[in-house]
Design an enzyme around this catalytic site. Structure first.
Site, PDB file in Angstrom:
ATOM      1  N   TYR A  31       0.415  -2.279   4.518  1.00  6.91           N
ATOM      2  CA  TYR A  31      -0.177  -1.087   3.925  1.00  6.91           C
ATOM      3  C   TYR A  31      -1.619  -1.378   3.538  1.00  6.91           C
ATOM      4  CZ  TYR A  31       0.325  -3.264  -0.691  1.00  6.91           C
ATOM      5  OH  TYR A  31       0.234  -4.109  -1.759  1.00  6.91           O
ATOM      6  N   CYS A  32      -2.403  -0.322   3.444  1.00  3.99           N
ATOM      7  CA  CYS A  32      -3.728  -0.409   2.838  1.00  3.99           C
ATOM      8  C   CYS A  32      -3.824   0.741   1.840  1.00  3.99           C
ATOM      9  CB  CYS A  32      -4.840  -0.389   3.879  1.00  3.99           C
ATOM     10  SG  CYS A  32      -4.887   1.074   4.934  1.00  3.99           S
ATOM     11  N   TRP A  33      -5.013   1.069   1.398  1.00  2.00           N
ATOM     12  CA  TRP A  33      -5.124   2.054   0.320  1.00  2.00           C
ATOM     13  C   TRP A  33      -4.640   3.443   0.753  1.00  2.00           C
ATOM     14  CZ3 TRP A  33      -4.738   2.806  -4.415  1.00  2.00           C
ATOM     15  CH2 TRP A  33      -5.270   3.924  -5.061  1.00  2.00           C
ATOM     16  N   TYR A  60      -0.973   2.784  -0.106  1.00  2.00           N
ATOM     17  CA  TYR A  60      -0.586   2.538  -1.502  1.00  2.00           C
ATOM     18  C   TYR A  60      -0.889   3.742  -2.385  1.00  2.00           C
ATOM     19  CZ  TYR A  60      -0.005   0.049  -5.921  1.00  2.00           C
ATOM     20  OH  TYR A  60       0.402  -0.330  -7.166  1.00  2.00           O
TER      21      TYR A  60
END
Length: 280
Positions: A31-33, A60
């Site tokens: 995952y990333c932001w 996230y």
């Protein structure tokens, strides 16, 4: 594939090696932001390297939004109350053993809730991590059944309880266990008496503003002279007053008391709590 990454993109090779060190099963979530290009590229790289990759949709940011939504969901909360040293954790364990829905907030934050609550505990999680873990449990709780929580302050150690959950806790009915002072002091000494004198002195000194200089010195002198009962008398005077003040802020008639005689087991008291909760 790994050799190709070494030649074309050394960073890709390092990322694959790090992922291999993390999981021998080749199962990994990325995952990333916001769930955009960065996590998408890394998913592609790890997929080529033989991993079974799950990509967190929305990243996230979306996950945190979902966490806060979950913590807004109502539950039929009943609070386990009682003064310091009353054995509330034992009661929660007894309720859990009888198949009740229980969340031990103090266990989630690695803190027992007093100035001495961090002794012997691992480091506390961040507020975000606590909320993430709490939401994971919160979502599994049947909203049609009682959820038991311990009576807590807004902050447990350095970790603040989510506003929605705290409001639910403050408006929920309380079943309070009434335990003799002698038994409470015995339990506290069993929990904290094994810690060194300097550790206990440091924790006691944190209460200076609340105890006042004179009472603090009285407590420290008792500790230094190994008069543990006198030391506890000073501390319990403060903690009992604070607990009573918290109860005074609750709605009239929301607190129900059950006596816990010294010869009654936690399992039997838990049964009494379940019976009383069914009447609320």
């Amino acid at each position: 594939v790994l050799k190709g990454f070494d030649l074309v993109g050394p960073k890709f090779g390092d990322l694959v090696r790090q992922a291999r060190a993390m999981t021998a099963e080749r199962e990994i979530t990325v995952y990333c932001w916001r769930g955009g290009m960065r996590s998408g590229i890394l998913s592609w790289v790890l997929g080529l390297a033989g991993f079974n990759v799950t990509l967190l949709k929305g990243g996230y940011k979306a996950y945190r939004t979902r966490v806060l939504e979950i913590l807004q969901q109502p539950r039929k909360v009943v609070i386990v109350g009682g003064k310091t040293g009353s054995g509330k954790t034992e009661l929660l364990e007894g309720l859990l053993a009888k198949g009740e829905q229980v969340i031990d907030l103090e266990a989630l934050v690695n803190h027992k809730g007093s100035a001495f609550g961090a002794l012997g505990q691992p480091p506390q999680p961040t507020v975000e991590q606590f909320e993430n873990e709490l939401a994971r449990l919160w979502e599994t709780m049947d909203p049609n059944r009682i959820l038991w929580l311990e009576n807590e302050s807004r902050s447990i150690g350095k970790v603040k309880v989510n506003d929605a959950v705290y409001e639910l806790m403050r408006t929920a009915p309380v079943i309070e266990v009434n335990v003799s002072v002698t038994r409470r002091k015995k339990r506290i000494l069993e929990d904290y008496g094994t810690f060194s004198k300097p550790e206990l002195e440091e924790c006691t000194s944190r209460l200076k503003k609340r105890l006042g200089g004179l009472r603090l010195q009285e407590a420290l002198n008792a500790l230094e002279e190994n008069r543990m009962s006198d030391w506890l008398d000073v501390l319990l005077q403060y903690y009992d007053k604070t607990y009573g003040h918290g109860n005074d802020l609750r709605s009239l008639g929301s607190i129900h008391t059950i006596d816990w005689p010294d010869d009654v087991s936690p399992a039997n008291i838990a049964a009494a709590f379940i019976e009383r909760a069914a009447q609320l």
